[in-house]
Scaffold this active site. Structure first.
Site, mmCIF file in Angstrom:
data_model
loop_
_atom_site.group_PDB
_atom_site.id
_atom_site.type_symbol
_atom_site.label_atom_id
_atom_site.label_comp_id
_atom_site.label_asym_id
_atom_site.label_seq_id
_atom_site.Cartn_x
_atom_site.Cartn_y
_atom_site.Cartn_z
ATOM 1 N N TRP A 100 0.989 -1.039 0.092
ATOM 2 C CA TRP A 100 0.004 -0.081 0.223
ATOM 3 C C TRP A 100 0.978 1.472 -0.197
ATOM 4 O O TRP A 100 0.431 2.055 -0.444
ATOM 5 C CB TRP A 100 -1.221 -0.634 0.978
ATOM 6 C CG TRP A 100 -1.472 -1.359 1.260
ATOM 7 C CD1 TRP A 100 -1.977 -2.253 2.005
ATOM 8 C CD2 TRP A 100 -3.241 -1.379 0.122
ATOM 9 N NE1 TRP A 100 -3.050 -2.890 1.455
ATOM 10 C CE2 TRP A 100 -3.807 -2.854 0.255
ATOM 11 C CE3 TRP A 100 -3.641 -1.234 -1.107
ATOM 12 C CZ2 TRP A 100 -4.430 -3.388 -0.503
ATOM 13 C CZ3 TRP A 100 -4.116 -1.346 -2.328
ATOM 14 C CH2 TRP A 100 -4.612 -2.453 -2.078
ATOM 15 N N ASP A 167 -1.434 7.208 6.471
ATOM 16 C CA ASP A 167 -2.741 5.845 6.023
ATOM 17 C C ASP A 167 -3.186 4.675 6.554
ATOM 18 O O ASP A 167 -2.762 4.067 7.497
ATOM 19 C CB ASP A 167 -2.372 4.861 4.538
ATOM 20 C CG ASP A 167 -3.253 4.185 4.115
ATOM 21 O OD1 ASP A 167 -4.766 3.505 4.682
ATOM 22 O OD2 ASP A 167 -2.706 3.083 3.196
ATOM 23 N N LYS A 191 -12.517 -1.892 6.643
ATOM 24 C CA LYS A 191 -11.695 -3.043 7.000
ATOM 25 C C LYS A 191 -11.520 -3.013 8.165
ATOM 26 O O LYS A 191 -11.596 -3.627 8.748
ATOM 27 C CB LYS A 191 -9.675 -2.487 7.063
ATOM 28 C CG LYS A 191 -9.052 -2.419 5.754
ATOM 29 C CD LYS A 191 -9.146 -3.536 5.075
ATOM 30 C CE LYS A 191 -8.187 -3.978 3.634
ATOM 31 N NZ LYS A 191 -7.763 -2.536 2.986
HETATM 32 C C1 LIG Z 1 -6.749 -2.103 1.879
HETATM 33 C C2 LIG Z 1 -6.350 -1.151 1.693
HETATM 34 C C3 LIG Z 1 -5.721 -0.161 0.868
HETATM 35 C C4 LIG Z 1 -6.959 0.401 0.254
HETATM 36 O O1 LIG Z 1 -7.772 -0.144 0.042
HETATM 37 P P1 LIG Z 1 -8.877 0.860 -0.756
HETATM 38 O O2 LIG Z 1 -10.319 0.688 -0.429
HETATM 39 O O3 LIG Z 1 -8.867 -0.472 -1.630
HETATM 40 O O4 LIG Z 1 -8.326 1.505 -2.065
HETATM 41 C C5 LIG Z 1 -4.444 0.592 1.310
HETATM 42 N N1 LIG Z 1 -3.943 1.188 2.687
HETATM 43 C C6 LIG Z 1 -4.628 -0.073 3.104
HETATM 44 C C7 LIG Z 1 -3.868 -0.047 4.613
HETATM 45 C C8 LIG Z 1 -5.158 -1.036 2.960
HETATM 46 O O5 LIG Z 1 -5.220 -2.163 3.887
#
Ligand SMILES: *Cc1c(COP(=O)(O)O)cnc(C)c1O
Length: 354
Positions: A100, A167, A191
């Site tokens: 990511w 993030d 998540k």
């Molecule tokens: C799943 C994830 C993403 C991507 O998320 P999307 O909503 O599918 O774009 C980005 N960063 C992390 C840490 C993730 O676990």
């Protein structure tokens, strides 16, 4: 029978939230209309959006501190470019801790110079880099608090004078932190918060408006803030379910309460991984994630038996990501300790068979 859902995302949500969400699709709170067929400008939905935004700030302890909470679309992946579009004037720093982070770096390069301040790519991202220096001339530093794929989690955040962007897609609302150390936090809902379709962005307003470039409205944080996160039709269902999950978390006692449960779950599985010779952890011990536990089976001959036993016990979603292999047990907020116990029981039974 409902399975034990260890999926990395989209993921498990609290049972009560699911029930209420299902009801609202048929009829929202006795108003004679479905949640997904009313105007997003109706007083009912405006109240839902406001509740979701204020609960997010309240749970993070950021109320009245100059932050705004937004529920946007496009996933965390859109934040990779939106962060840079809104904040990168000349040069930004990124800590590369996995897939990511790499995707975030790729997008940021479209807007300016990107410095990789630290990286754990040399060991397939099985640890968190530490002790690196952060240049003081960066527009911001970007980090990923929890690396969903590799099962690592930052325990100590870098101290820096430049704005800190994080993030937190896979561990937001899972542990107590001083959230005011971050200037911008983003997290895809799917998540730990709700269904896919919305992304929470919590941004300190004073860091915006400094890049001096034209930003398309949909990608401009300031536009979304000025419209109370309703610049266009928001993903009403995803926002509603996120609001329910945040309310569930508040009723439970907030982040402090869930952190305690999350630590118990993580301790349960990691002590099994450490004591059971049939299994071996993948991530470096001190950097292990409380959300995603990654591990290998040491005796390939027991693989089939393990997977059959998991299947029979209703354990779902524990295959590792293709770039890591092995197994990954994701234990987000809504997962019960009983479900983790069900997996651990199988692991210890397998040891007896081996
Ligand atoms: C799943 C994830 C993403 C991507 O998320 P999307 O909503 O599918 O774009 C980005 N960063 C992390 C840490 C993730 O676990």
């Amino acid at each position: 029978m409902k399975k034990h859902n260890f999926s990395a995302g989209p993921c498990i949500l609290p049972k009560e939230v699911m029930q209420k969400a299902a009801e609202a699709v048929v009829e929202l709170d006795g108003i004679g209309l479905s949640l997904i067929e009313i105007s997003h400008r109706s007083k009912e939905f405006v109240a839902i959006m406001e509740k979701a935004r204020s609960l997010a700030l309240e749970l993070l302890g950021l109320e009245g501190k100059g932050y705004s909470a937004l529920f946007l679309q496009g996933g965390a992946s859109t934040q990779f470019l939106m962060v840079a579009h809104n904040l990168l004037k000349k040069k930004a720093g990124y800590v590369n801790t996995g897939t990511w982070s790499l995707k975030a770096i790729k997008e940021a390069k479209l807007f300016g110079e990107v410095v990789e301040v630290a990286s754990s790519q040399d060991q397939n991202f099985n640890y968190i880099p530490k002790g690196y220096a952060v240049p003081s001339d960066l527009d911001y530093l970007h980090i990923t608090s929890n690396n969903t794929i590799f099962g690592t989690q930052i325990k100590e955040f870098p101290k820096t004078n430049v704005p800190l962007v994080c993030d937190m897609s896979s561990d937001i609302f899972s542990r107590q932190l001083d959230f005011s150390q971050f200037d911008l936090i983003y997290a895809g809902a799917q998540k730990n918060m709700g269904p896919a379709g919305t992304t929470l962005v919590v941004v300190k307003e004073e860091i915006l408006g400094k890049v001096g470039r034209e930003i398309p409205s949909m990608l401009d944080y300031k536009v979304h803030i000025s419209k109370d996160s309703m610049f266009n039709t928001p993903p009403v269902f995803a926002v509603y379910v996120s609001m329910l999950t945040l309310q569930w978390l508040k009723d439970l006692g907030g982040i402090a309460a869930i952190e305690e449960i999350n630590e118990k779950k993580a301790n349960l599985i990691y002590s099994e991984i450490d004591l059971n010779p049939v299994f071996a952890g993948i991530a470096a011990k001190e950097d292990r994630s409380n959300m995603n536990a990654t591990f290998n089976i040491t005796d390939e001959g027991l693989k089939e038996t393990f997977e059959t036993m998991c299947k029979e016990a209703g354990i779902s979603g524990i295959s590792g990501h293709r770039s890591v292999g092995g197994y990954r047990a994701s234990m987000y907020n809504a997962m019960t300790i009983e479900s983790v116990g069900a997996l651990v029981d199988i692991m210890s039974e397998l040891e007896k068979k081996g």
